[in-house]
Design an enzyme around this catalytic site. Structure first.
Site, short mmCIF file in Angstrom:
data_model
loop_
_atom_site.label_atom_id
_atom_site.label_comp_id
_atom_site.label_asym_id
_atom_site.label_seq_id
_atom_site.Cartn_x
_atom_site.Cartn_y
_atom_site.Cartn_z
CD GLU A 1 10.39 -2.41 7.89
OE1 GLU A 1 10.59 -1.76 6.85
OE2 GLU A 1 10.00 -3.61 7.89
N GLY B 1 6.68 -6.56 0.44
CA GLY B 1 5.94 -6.49 1.69
C GLY B 1 6.78 -6.99 2.85
CB SER B 2 5.80 -8.02 6.24
OG SER B 2 5.03 -9.20 6.08
CD GLU C 1 11.35 -3.92 -1.54
OE1 GLU C 1 11.64 -3.85 -0.31
OE2 GLU C 1 10.52 -3.21 -2.08
CG LEU C 2 10.99 -10.16 1.60
CD1 LEU C 2 11.44 -11.48 2.19
CD2 LEU C 2 9.51 -10.19 1.27
CE LYS D 1 -3.42 -9.08 -2.28
NZ LYS D 1 -4.15 -7.88 -1.76
N PRO D 2 -3.37 -5.79 -5.59
CG PRO D 2 -4.99 -4.10 -5.79
CD PRO D 2 -4.62 -5.48 -6.30
CB ALA D 3 -2.12 -3.14 -0.25
CD1 TRP E 1 -0.08 -1.39 3.19
CD2 TRP E 1 0.53 0.75 3.30
NE1 TRP E 1 0.68 -1.24 4.32
CE2 TRP E 1 1.07 0.07 4.42
CE3 TRP E 1 0.77 2.11 3.16
CZ2 TRP E 1 1.84 0.70 5.38
CZ3 TRP E 1 1.54 2.76 4.12
CH2 TRP E 1 2.06 2.05 5.21
CG ASN E 2 5.01 1.14 1.05
OD1 ASN E 2 4.66 0.32 0.21
ND2 ASN E 2 6.21 1.14 1.59
CB CYS F 1 10.75 -1.20 2.45
SG CYS F 1 10.96 -0.77 0.71
#
Length: 462
Positions: A365, A209-210, A231-232, A156-158, A132-133, A265
């Site tokens: 984080e 994401g996470s 990409e975490l 699939k978006p947030a 979402w960011n 991130c």
């Protein structure tokens, strides 16, 4: 849940109510994408490049409207949303060119009766899950190389920010991409993710994401041996050496830490400052943080918007309270402004002094507008603090001594490093991390590699 309601995090207003895709709908779209790949992969590199370029031009044409939608659903200041649209387009323009540079090669054989050839082709249907960011840039950073490589693409978006991405997909179709080549699905990640990973039609998963979610996607993709790009999470150190230009470091620290209310991130999370300059930096940084204006991002005077939701807000408040309980001092901010009825959550730009390593904020984080400052005496001490994390996405350091700068570059265990630069991201460079911060790279010439398969041909009896 059969519908998804999208809220403005700055006002609580309902922006849209969207129908969600059920399991059958998702599977049907995956099947359609896999079938479309059979014809899409036969298009020429130049045809794909032209379509990507046309898509980029349409996004720029609608830049103002896209940015407004992004600010409404994400909360970031409008000036940041406008900048993100440009950043998103930069990936499309870069990969439109890279589509023309997917090279094979001929390898000398040991026999004159043979010819050995290597060619490259797209992996197949790519399923992307975006955060979402950065609802525009994280989509195009994946779609650009996937489509350039000859892959079909479904995203699939947030749940918090689907509207920006929906608009981008509409413009892709307007540009001329067949509807089954670029698709979207709407729904909960916990339900759609397993459908992606279990599907034989999907040949690659790409996720931003996470780290916990990324680990789960990697594990679930193993059964079908999918390609994965991850990409975490990050926990970026921001090292300020004794010889650094403090005033410049403060401007870069503000840009890195408080962009998108600290919800990035790669934003600076731990400020590691030489003890001989920590007082000067802390005072100037806190003063600058206090001057930032908090509010609705549609107001042109706003510098910092809301946090995306209550979960994010609660985590940041918990970190602030933990730090205070363990002896941290509030140099700026520290206050939360929550309206549970409207579902709006703001935190004033916050700077913490007297920070110690046992505080949660130094090991977790943050994803919020909080800057903890800790001191160091030697470069190796700073490196020990910086590298003392399972994450290795981004790191920053400020020094005018070239020997110190090279030493830090050699010893920091991070994939993205800024030397006297708090904003190093660009479409033409590789983006990704070490350790638990991910697998693979996005951007640059490296960014198209994860979307390509290598095929070797040996021709005999010549």
């Amino acid at each position: 849940m059969t519908t998804l309601t999208v809220h403005n995090p700055a006002t609580g207003a309902i922006l849209a109510t969207l129908p969600i895709d059920n399991a059958d709908s998702v599977k049907a779209k995956l099947k359609a994408g896999a079938i479309a790949f059979k014809s899409w992969k036969k298009t020429s590199n130049y045809e794909r490049a032209a379509l990507i370029s046309k898509w980029a031009a349409l996004i720029i044409e609608h830049k103002a409207d896209i940015a407004k939608v992004m600010t409404e659903e994400n909360g970031k200041p409008l000036k940041e949303s406008l900048g993100e649209v440009d950043y998103a387009v930069s990936y499309l323009t870069w990969y439109a060119e890279e589509a023309k540079r997917i090279y094979g090669r001929t390898i000398p054989a040991t026999s004159t009766s043979k010819r050995l050839m290597v060619t490259r082709e797209g992996v197949g249907l790519v399923a992307a899950i975006t955060p979402w960011n950065f609802p525009a840039a994280m989509m195009t950073r994946k779609a650009g190389p996937a489509l350039a490589a000859g892959c079909t693409f479904i995203v699939k978006p947030a749940e918090d920010t689907p509207l920006t991405m929906i608009r981008l997909v509409e413009l892709a179709h307007e540009a001329g991409f067949p509807k089954d080549v670029v698709q979207c699905v709407i729904g909960e990640g916990s339900k759609i993710g397993p459908i992606f990973t279990e599907s034989q039609d999907v040949r690659k998963i790409t996720f931003t994401g996470s780290t916990p979610v990324g680990k789960r996607l990697i594990s679930e993709s193993a059964n079908t041996v999918k390609h994965v790009s991850m990409e975490l999470g990050g926990h970026a150190p921001f090292i300020i050496c004794e010889d650094a230009d403090i005033d410049f470091a403060v401007t870069q620290a503000l840009a890195s830490k408080f962009r998108n209310a600290g919800q990035t991130c790669v934003c600076a999370n731990r400020f590691i400052v030489h003890n001989n300059v920590i007082a000067e930096f802390s005072e100037k940084f806190a003063t600058a943080a206090k001057a930032l204006k908090l509010g609705n991002g549609l107001d042109d005077t706003i510098d910092v918007g809301p946090l995306i939701n209550q979960k994010g807000y609660d985590k940041v408040i918990e970190q602030i309270e933990d730090a205070k309980a363990k002896g941290a001092t509030i140099l700026a901010g520290g206050e939360g402004i929550a309206d549970l009825d409207k579902k709006t959550f703001f935190i004033a730009p916050t700077v913490l002094g007297n920070v110690t390593l046992d505080m949660q904020i130094m090991s977790e984080e943050t994803f919020g507008p909080v800057a903890p400052i800790i001191g160091f005496d030697s470069i190796d001490e700073a490196l020990e603090i910086a590298n003392g994390t399972p994450f290795g996405l981004a790191a920053y350091y400020f020094t005018d001594n070239y020997k110190t700068g090279i030493y830090l570059q050699d010893h920091l265990d991070f994939g993205i490093i800024g030397w006297n630069d708090g904003l190093p991201s660009a479409a033409q460079v590789p983006f990704g991390g070490f350790k638990e911060s991910g697998i693979g790279r996005e951007g640059g010439i490296e960014g198209i590699e994860p979307y390509l398969e290598t095929k070797y041909l040996s021709i005999g009896n010549l």
